[in-house]
Design a protein around this motif. Structure first.
Motif, short mmCIF file in Angstrom:
data_model
loop_
_atom_site.label_atom_id
_atom_site.label_comp_id
_atom_site.label_asym_id
_atom_site.label_seq_id
_atom_site.Cartn_x
_atom_site.Cartn_y
_atom_site.Cartn_z
N SER A 80 0.82 -1.21 0.00
CA SER A 80 0.00 0.00 0.00
C SER A 80 0.86 1.26 0.00
CB SER A 80 -0.92 -0.01 1.22
OG SER A 80 -1.50 1.26 1.40
N THR A 126 2.21 0.03 -11.08
CA THR A 126 0.85 -0.39 -11.45
C THR A 126 0.66 -0.26 -12.96
OG1 THR A 126 0.05 0.33 -9.31
CG2 THR A 126 -1.59 0.09 -11.05
N THR A 135 -5.97 5.54 -9.42
CA THR A 135 -5.80 4.32 -8.62
C THR A 135 -5.45 4.70 -7.18
OG1 THR A 135 -4.87 3.27 -10.58
CG2 THR A 135 -4.55 2.12 -8.51
N ALA A 136 -6.22 4.19 -6.25
CA ALA A 136 -5.93 4.49 -4.84
C ALA A 136 -4.70 3.69 -4.41
CB ALA A 136 -7.12 4.12 -3.98
N GLY A 137 -3.94 4.23 -3.45
CA GLY A 137 -2.74 3.53 -3.00
C GLY A 137 -3.02 2.46 -1.98
N VAL A 138 -3.92 1.55 -2.32
CA VAL A 138 -4.26 0.47 -1.39
C VAL A 138 -4.10 -0.88 -2.11
CG1 VAL A 138 -5.88 1.89 -0.07
CG2 VAL A 138 -6.71 0.59 -2.02
N PRO A 139 -3.98 -1.98 -1.36
CA PRO A 139 -3.75 -3.26 -2.02
C PRO A 139 -4.83 -3.59 -3.04
CG PRO A 139 -3.44 -3.48 0.34
CD PRO A 139 -3.97 -2.10 0.11
N ALA A 145 -5.76 -2.22 -5.79
CA ALA A 145 -6.50 -1.18 -6.51
C ALA A 145 -6.16 -1.19 -8.00
CB ALA A 145 -6.19 0.20 -5.93
N GLY A 146 -4.91 -1.53 -8.31
CA GLY A 146 -4.46 -1.48 -9.70
C GLY A 146 -5.22 -2.44 -10.60
N ARG A 172 4.95 -4.28 -7.28
CA ARG A 172 4.71 -3.02 -8.00
C ARG A 172 4.55 -1.85 -7.03
NH1 ARG A 172 -0.56 -5.62 -9.45
NH2 ARG A 172 -2.18 -4.63 -8.18
N THR A 173 4.08 -2.14 -5.81
CA THR A 173 3.95 -1.06 -4.84
C THR A 173 5.32 -0.48 -4.49
OG1 THR A 173 2.00 -2.17 -3.96
CG2 THR A 173 2.93 -0.44 -2.60
N1 ASP Z 1 -1.11 -1.56 -4.17
C1 ASP Z 1 -0.71 -0.51 -5.05
C2 ASP Z 1 -0.26 0.69 -4.26
O1 ASP Z 1 -0.70 0.91 -3.17
C3 ASP Z 1 -1.79 -0.12 -5.99
C4 ASP Z 1 -2.09 -1.25 -6.92
O2 ASP Z 1 -2.89 -2.11 -6.61
O3 ASP Z 1 -1.48 -1.30 -7.99
O4 ASP Z 1 0.56 1.44 -4.72
#
Ligand code: ASP
Length: 413
Positions: free
Chosen positions: A269, A307, A345-349, A351-352, A384-385
């Protein structure tokens, strides 16, 4: 400083032992024992750490950004820093998808694969991109804070901070109070980070116990393609950005930055990584708080190079599975939509993968393909995060040096 370094080392040891322990437990422990470990130890310990760092994200971003905007004072300069960082964020993201597409076209990860499509998957509806821009303006800032709507909080905090400076002396006591709250938040994150080795171990080993590595096997070519492009982005694009745009030594950057990468990897995240990212950029890389308070939360929300890379490779991969040939025009469309999608895209698991629907839809690739890549997405999300947050920090260093605000003594120490 010495203490810090040893904490970073502990976090690294926690990461490595978490992976090893997770893989061993996955392969050899009875399922009942693994369930017990996850339910009674790993889940609670991991969640306590995660909730701890999430706890301060909203107050930290609000207070530090108000102070940052107020201390930059000059609205023109704020606009200039904002303009530069947005251009940097968008260009590096477009670059990232471009490398992803070139590489995926060379490797052809989806050719020759005979996969049966899961029928039950229903892709989430893709959001309309203009809404992302319109929704940046909060109608009720308290609601934005409660819901943790990062872009809305950023917009409100900047306006608030700028107005504090415009009014001047009369509201100075309020500014002082907010800056004291900010200091307290930074202290809290320092304390929470002391528990990071346990949190990282728990989060990481849980993923590897429940997934193992064999989930990657059917899609190994897809996974490896993404991992290689992620690595290229970090080494080539970020390395050159630091060297040629930022005119600083890239090695120093990575030497000081890897503890943030580990937090990003284990939490998946960007949002949860904001506090540590700001802290390291300020204290160890020498960027003034007035800049980190702005560029890091903004980057965590709008800049997602990792992402975008996943989306580029996934688009080619899914198209190939369905036997579709992507024209040059379609590929250009992917670059455009993946770059825009990264803003929304929100910065949460995870989301991408939701925003992948938007990219696929734009070029007419069947959304059902998402179901296939979903099985390996947990592990790819972690990787990717790391790239997402590293891109924010590199941009922050580059922009702050271009403003002659980078403390090179701290950076090079
Ligand atoms: N988890 C990624 C992030 O927080 C977003 C994604 O799901 O790509 O940066």
């Amino acid at each position: 400083m010495k203490n810090k370094a040893s904490l970073a080392n502990k976090v690294l040891i926690a990461l490595i032992s978490g992976i090893i322990f997770g893989l061993i437990a996955h392969a050899f422990f009875p399922a009942g024992l693994n369930d017990f470990l996850i339910k009674w130890i790993l889940n609670p310990v991991g969640s306590i750490f995660l909730r701890g760092i999430k706890m301060i994200v909203v107050p930290l971003v609000l207070c530090s950004l108000i102070c940052g905007a107020a201390s930059i004072g000059d609205v023109k300069k704020l606009g200039r820093v904002g303009g530069k960082i947005m251009v940097y964020y968008l260009l590096t993201t477009a670059f990232a998808v471009t490398i992803a597409l070139i590489f995926a076209n060379m490797v052809n990860p989806g050719l020759g694969l005979n996969l049966t499509l899961p029928t039950e998957y229903k892709a989430a509806e893709a959001p309309f991109i203009m809404d992302v821009f319109v929704n940046m303006i909060p109608t009720n800032p308290i609601e934005s804070l409660v819901k943790g709507e990062m872009l809305q909080i950023i917009v409100f905090a900047i306006i608030f901070g700028v107005c504090l400076t415009l009014i001047g002396e009369r509201v100075k006591p309020l500014l002082n109070t907010i800056s004291h709250i900010n200091e307290i938040m930074i202290k809290i994150i320092g304390i929470i980070m002391l528990t990071a080795p346990y949190g990282v171990f728990a989060l990481i080993s849980k993923v590897f116990i429940s997934q193992g590595l064999e989930v990657l096997l059917p899609l190994i070519k897809y996974t490896v393609t993404i991992l290689i492009v992620l690595l290229l982005q970090v080494l080539l694009v970020y390395g050159s950005a630091l060297k040629f745009l930022g005119k600083v030594n890239p090695l120093k950057f990575f030497k000081k930055y890897w503890s943030v990468m580990i937090v990003a990897f284990s939490t998946s995240s960007s949002n949860a990584t904001i506090p540590v990212n700001m802290d390291v950029c300020h204290k160890r890389l020498g960027v003034p708080e007035s800049i980190t308070s702005f560029t890091i939360p903004l980057g965590a929300t709008v800049n997602m190079d990792g992402t975008a890379i996943m989306q580029g490779v996934a688009a080619v991969f899914i198209a190939q599975i369905f036997g579709l040939d992507l024209s040059l025009q379609q590929q250009l469309m992917i670059i455009l939509t993946a770059t825009l999608a990264s803003i929304g895209t929100a910065g949460v698991p995870g989301a991408g993968i939701v925003m992948l629907a938007m990219v696929l839809q734009q070029v007419g690739i069947p959304l059902e393909g998402i179901a296939i890549v979903l099985s390996v997405d947990r592990l790819i999300d972690m990787c990717r995060t790391v790239v997402n947050v590293t891109g924010d920090a590199v941009g922050t260093v580059v922009v702050s040096n271009s403003e002659k605000e980078l403390d090179l003594e701290v950076y090079n120490s």
